[in-house]
Structures are given as C-alpha cells and as structure tokens.
Scaffold this motif. Structure first.
Motif, PDB file in Angstrom:
ATOM      1  N   ASP A  35       0.833  -1.209   0.000  1.00 32.86           N
ATOM      2  CA  ASP A  35       0.000   0.000   0.000  1.00 32.86           C
ATOM      3  C   ASP A  35       0.866   1.257   0.000  1.00 32.86           C
ATOM      4  OD1 ASP A  35      -2.259  -1.593   0.032  1.00 32.86           O
ATOM      5  OD2 ASP A  35      -2.520  -1.455   2.210  1.00 32.86           O
ATOM      6  N   GLN A  39       1.082   4.002  -3.063  1.00 34.86           N
ATOM      7  CA  GLN A  39       0.822   5.419  -2.813  1.00 34.86           C
ATOM      8  C   GLN A  39       2.015   6.299  -3.152  1.00 34.86           C
ATOM      9  OE1 GLN A  39      -0.616   5.505   1.232  1.00 34.86           O
ATOM     10  NE2 GLN A  39      -2.465   4.379   0.699  1.00 34.86           N
ATOM     11  N   TYR A  44       0.044   7.249  -8.861  1.00 33.95           N
ATOM     12  CA  TYR A  44      -0.985   6.912  -7.885  1.00 33.95           C
ATOM     13  C   TYR A  44      -2.193   7.855  -7.950  1.00 33.95           C
ATOM     14  CZ  TYR A  44      -3.481   6.313  -3.528  1.00 33.95           C
ATOM     15  OH  TYR A  44      -4.473   6.128  -2.601  1.00 33.95           O
ATOM     16  N   LYS A  48      -6.044   6.659  -7.765  1.00 34.48           N
ATOM     17  CA  LYS A  48      -6.916   7.160  -6.689  1.00 34.48           C
ATOM     18  C   LYS A  48      -8.158   7.814  -7.278  1.00 34.48           C
ATOM     19  CE  LYS A  48      -7.825   8.462  -2.398  1.00 34.48           C
ATOM     20  NZ  LYS A  48      -9.008   7.813  -1.900  1.00 34.48           N
ATOM     21  N   SER A  49      -8.008   8.529  -8.369  1.00 38.91           N
ATOM     22  CA  SER A  49      -9.135   9.179  -9.021  1.00 38.91           C
ATOM     23  C   SER A  49     -10.154   8.154  -9.514  1.00 38.91           C
ATOM     24  CB  SER A  49      -8.634  10.033 -10.195  1.00 38.91           C
ATOM     25  OG  SER A  49      -9.717  10.540 -10.926  1.00 38.91           O
ATOM     26  N   GLN A  51     -10.515   5.111  -8.341  1.00 39.37           N
ATOM     27  CA  GLN A  51     -11.112   4.499  -7.149  1.00 39.37           C
ATOM     28  C   GLN A  51     -12.188   5.412  -6.547  1.00 39.37           C
ATOM     29  OE1 GLN A  51      -7.414   3.902  -4.988  1.00 39.37           O
ATOM     30  NE2 GLN A  51      -7.467   1.693  -5.386  1.00 39.37           N
ATOM     31  N   ASP A  52     -11.922   6.709  -6.531  1.00 37.90           N
ATOM     32  CA  ASP A  52     -12.901   7.665  -6.000  1.00 37.90           C
ATOM     33  C   ASP A  52     -14.162   7.713  -6.860  1.00 37.90           C
ATOM     34  OD1 ASP A  52     -11.150   8.246  -3.935  1.00 37.90           O
ATOM     35  OD2 ASP A  52     -10.476  10.156  -4.814  1.00 37.90           O
TER      36      ASP A  52
END
Length: 161
Positions: A35, A39, A44, A48-49, A51-52
């Motif tokens: 993890d 990150q 990353y 993350k975008s 996943q959001d």
C-alpha cells in the motif's frame, strides 16, 4: 592397504579446515508494505481518481440496499421492495464488475513498476525472498521480522527516481 587408509585420512584432515571455513550463504527474507509503495508511485493520483469515481457510483447503491435490508429485518418486504432490492443488487454487481476492471487496468502498470523495483532492490541487497508484510502477518506465517528486513523505503526511493 594401510597406505590407502592413511592417504584418505590425510585427505580428510587437509580438506576439513577448508570446509569449516566456508560459511553458508545467508538467506535473507524481506518484507514490503505494498500500500505504501503504491501510494508512492508517481501515477498513484490517477489510480486514486478512478477508485474515487468508483466509490461515488457504488456507495449510493450500497446505501439503498442497506436501507431495504433494514426494512426487511423489521418485517417482510412488499413485492415492489423485493423487486427493487433485486434490481439494486444486480446494478451493484454490474457496477462493481465494471469498476474492478477499470481499477485493475489503471493499477496494472503501477504494480508492474513496483514489482520491477522490488526485484532490483532485493538483488542489490541480498534478499532471496520479499513478502507482502500484511499477508505474512495475517497468515501468522511470520511472528517477528527485523526492522532492516523492510524493503519498502528502498522501493519507494527507487520509484521516485
């Protein structure tokens, strides 16, 4: 006959100090926190975008399913609510599959980069095995790991180059 026995004995005596001085190669096991490595990867924010976005779409579906589930615990659902629950569950299943594929597509290059860096760090530092720390700990495979067995900082450093 005695000369052969004496010769064999001398040979053993001569080679014994050599074999006693040869140390076995140390076996090093390292651990990584994937993890933290993910990150630290330069791409990353893109992962993350995605996943959001997935969470933004999936959360309302889960919330609606939970509401109907609570309603079902207090009494039987009407035919309309049962049909709605089935539709929501199907929509959640389809959306989850779609987003898992998108996240996997974006994550794959990051994971490939991390794997390359782990290999490079392991070879440069004499580690024969590098394990996912959380998996090793959760499986009770590892009870103790020395602090210098954590290769995460070294991998993060390589990723930032």
């Amino acid at each position: 006959m005695w000369t052969r026995v004496l010769a064999a004995f001398c040979l053993v005596l001569l080679t014994a100090p050599l074999s006693a001085q040869t140390k076995p190669k140390a076996f090093r096991v390292g651990f990584i926190n994937p993890d933290t490595a993910i990150q630290a990867h330069p791409n990353y924010p893109k992962l993350k975008s995605v996943q959001d976005q997935a969470e933004k779409e999936l959360k309302p579906l889960r919330d609606q399913i939970n509401q109907l589930g609570q309603k079902a615990r207090s009494g039987p659902l009407s035919a309309k609510d049962q049909q709605g629950l089935q539709s929501l569950q199907k929509a959640l299943q389809d959306a989850t599959k779609k987003w898992n594929e998108r996240v996997s597509t974006v994550a794959k290059p990051l994971l490939d980069d991390i794997d390359k860096e782990v290999k490079k760090v392991a070879e440069a530092n004499g580690f024969q095995v590098v394990m996912d720390f959380k998996v090793a700990k959760a499986s009770s495979l590892v009870v103790y790991a020395a602090p210098d067995s954590d290769v995460t900082p070294l991998v993060v450093k390589e990723l930032k180059k």
